[in-house]
Structures are given as structure tokens and as C-alpha cells.
Write a protein that holds these residues in place. Structure first.
Motif, mmCIF file in Angstrom:
data_model
loop_
_atom_site.group_PDB
_atom_site.id
_atom_site.type_symbol
_atom_site.label_atom_id
_atom_site.label_comp_id
_atom_site.label_asym_id
_atom_site.label_seq_id
_atom_site.Cartn_x
_atom_site.Cartn_y
_atom_site.Cartn_z
ATOM 1 N N VAL A 68 -3.536 -0.431 -14.917
ATOM 2 C CA VAL A 68 -3.832 0.329 -16.286
ATOM 3 C C VAL A 68 -2.890 1.353 -15.961
ATOM 4 O O VAL A 68 -2.649 1.924 -14.812
ATOM 5 C CB VAL A 68 -4.574 1.284 -16.731
ATOM 6 C CG1 VAL A 68 -5.180 1.533 -17.800
ATOM 7 C CG2 VAL A 68 -6.562 0.221 -16.584
ATOM 8 N N LEU A 70 -1.900 4.727 -17.141
ATOM 9 C CA LEU A 70 -2.556 6.534 -17.623
ATOM 10 C C LEU A 70 -1.010 7.344 -18.410
ATOM 11 O O LEU A 70 -0.253 7.583 -17.171
ATOM 12 C CB LEU A 70 -3.371 6.863 -17.201
ATOM 13 C CG LEU A 70 -4.653 6.063 -16.480
ATOM 14 C CD1 LEU A 70 -5.719 7.181 -15.801
ATOM 15 C CD2 LEU A 70 -5.749 5.528 -18.121
ATOM 16 N N LEU A 123 -11.771 5.850 -14.824
ATOM 17 C CA LEU A 123 -11.580 7.032 -15.089
ATOM 18 C C LEU A 123 -12.632 8.158 -15.656
ATOM 19 O O LEU A 123 -12.285 9.469 -16.024
ATOM 20 C CB LEU A 123 -11.655 6.149 -16.503
ATOM 21 C CG LEU A 123 -11.033 6.951 -18.058
ATOM 22 C CD1 LEU A 123 -9.113 7.807 -17.768
ATOM 23 C CD2 LEU A 123 -10.659 5.689 -18.798
ATOM 24 N N VAL A 136 -5.760 12.009 -22.595
ATOM 25 C CA VAL A 136 -4.949 10.673 -21.343
ATOM 26 C C VAL A 136 -4.855 9.244 -22.128
ATOM 27 O O VAL A 136 -5.931 9.729 -23.450
ATOM 28 C CB VAL A 136 -6.571 10.401 -20.500
ATOM 29 C CG1 VAL A 136 -6.258 9.448 -20.046
ATOM 30 C CG2 VAL A 136 -6.344 11.551 -19.732
ATOM 31 N N ASP A 137 -4.124 8.769 -22.625
ATOM 32 C CA ASP A 137 -3.593 7.392 -22.694
ATOM 33 C C ASP A 137 -3.296 6.341 -21.999
ATOM 34 O O ASP A 137 -2.856 6.459 -20.738
ATOM 35 C CB ASP A 137 -2.226 8.063 -23.771
ATOM 36 C CG ASP A 137 -1.749 6.880 -24.513
ATOM 37 O OD1 ASP A 137 -2.616 6.211 -25.488
ATOM 38 O OD2 ASP A 137 -0.581 6.005 -24.853
ATOM 39 N N ALA A 138 -4.349 5.371 -22.870
ATOM 40 C CA ALA A 138 -4.297 4.243 -21.546
ATOM 41 C C ALA A 138 -3.309 2.433 -22.403
ATOM 42 O O ALA A 138 -3.083 2.525 -23.052
ATOM 43 C CB ALA A 138 -5.798 3.461 -21.402
ATOM 44 N N ASN A 139 -2.719 1.923 -20.888
ATOM 45 C CA ASN A 139 -2.034 1.215 -21.494
ATOM 46 C C ASN A 139 -2.755 0.050 -20.835
ATOM 47 O O ASN A 139 -2.247 0.200 -19.091
ATOM 48 C CB ASN A 139 -0.666 0.960 -21.318
ATOM 49 C CG ASN A 139 -0.096 1.466 -22.960
ATOM 50 O OD1 ASN A 139 -0.779 1.495 -24.045
ATOM 51 N ND2 ASN A 139 0.470 3.128 -22.631
#
Length: 151
Positions: A68, A70, A123, A136-139
């Protein structure tokens, strides 16, 4: 700026493909003697062009099936030093890279986990409790076609 000749570039290219090559094996591959190859590798290292050799682990084979990325925005940039955040996040073993970036986020992290529940645990218990963490942005990584290689 460092000036590289064709032989230096060939050495860097070969080592980026297989960092375990000995100076003798590399020299045979490039048509150089072992001592000449060793001197060039030493000069490339001393100049900073060759900053080390890495072992690339296969995360999936080791049981880490989720990667992931972040994007972290610090909530209180003035109250928490960047060094404190960087030191704390670097201590988390699942965090593979920490990049201080300019743009929408303050930091970009590459995090590995065994599965999504394991990532959620990392997380919630480790990353969200770090000093100064705001948004926090997750991909989630679906696939990766190219790994870093020679320039």
C-alpha cells in the motif's frame, strides 16, 4: 558533476542487473582485467556514483501479499519536527520507504503487509499514532510491471 565513460556506464549497468558479480566475473564480461575492474568499481564507489548494493526481496514469496502506498499530511507541521516523524515512521518494519515530497502530501510511504487485516492493524496501531499525523490517503498496489533498474 561526475564524468562517466562507456566502461563506467557498462559497469553500472551490469551491477544494477546483478550486484553479486565479482570484479573478476564483471571484468571477463566487459573485457577488462580483474584489477582494472576493481579499481573502476572502487572509484565509482568513492565518487558516490555507486552508493551500495541491495538485495531485492520477493515480498509475496515471503508472505507479504499486500503493498500500500500512503500519502501522509501532517496535521501540526509547526509543533512536530519532521525529523521526529521521520525517525518514528522509519522504525516501523512494515514501512519500506519514506519519501518527503512536495505537493498534496508531506510524505509518501510504501508499506507491506501480509493481507488487508494485517495492513489495517499496522495503519491503526502504528501509523495513525505517529506524532503529527493528520490525513492519510491509501492506494493499494494491484500489480508492478517494472522494478527500478539502470538509468
Amino acid at each position: 558533476m561526475l564524468t562517466l565513460d562507456d566502461t563506467d556506464r557498462a559497469i553500472l549497468r551490469a551491477l544494477s542487473q546483478d550486484a553479486t558479480l565479482s570484479a573478476g566475473a564483471l571484468g571477463r564480461q566487459l573485457g577488462l582485467s580483474q584489477p582494472a575492474t576493481w579499481r573502476r568499481i572502487k572509484a565509482l564507489t568513492e565518487s558516490g556514483a555507486l552508493a551500495g548494493r541491495r538485495l531485492i526481496l520477493d515480498h509475496a514469496a515471503l508472505g507479504f501479499g499486500v503493498t500500500v502506498f500512503l500519502g501522509i499530511t501532517l496535521a501540526t507541521k509547526g509543533r512536530v519536527s519532521l525529523e521526529d516523524f521521520e525517525r518514528a515512521v522509519s522504525a516501523i518494519p512494515e514501512v519500506q520507504t519514506v519519501q518527503h515530497v512536495l505537493g498534496h502530501y508531506d510524505y509518501r510511504l510504501r508499506v507491506v503487509a501480509r493481507d488487508l487485516p494485517d495492513f489495517e492493524r499496522v495503519l491503526r496501531r502504528r501509523i495513525m499514532t505517529l506524532p503529527g499525523v493528520g490525513n492519510v490517503d491509501a492506494n493499494v498496489l494491484l500489480s508492478e510491471d517494472r522494478r527500478p533498474g539502470p538509468l
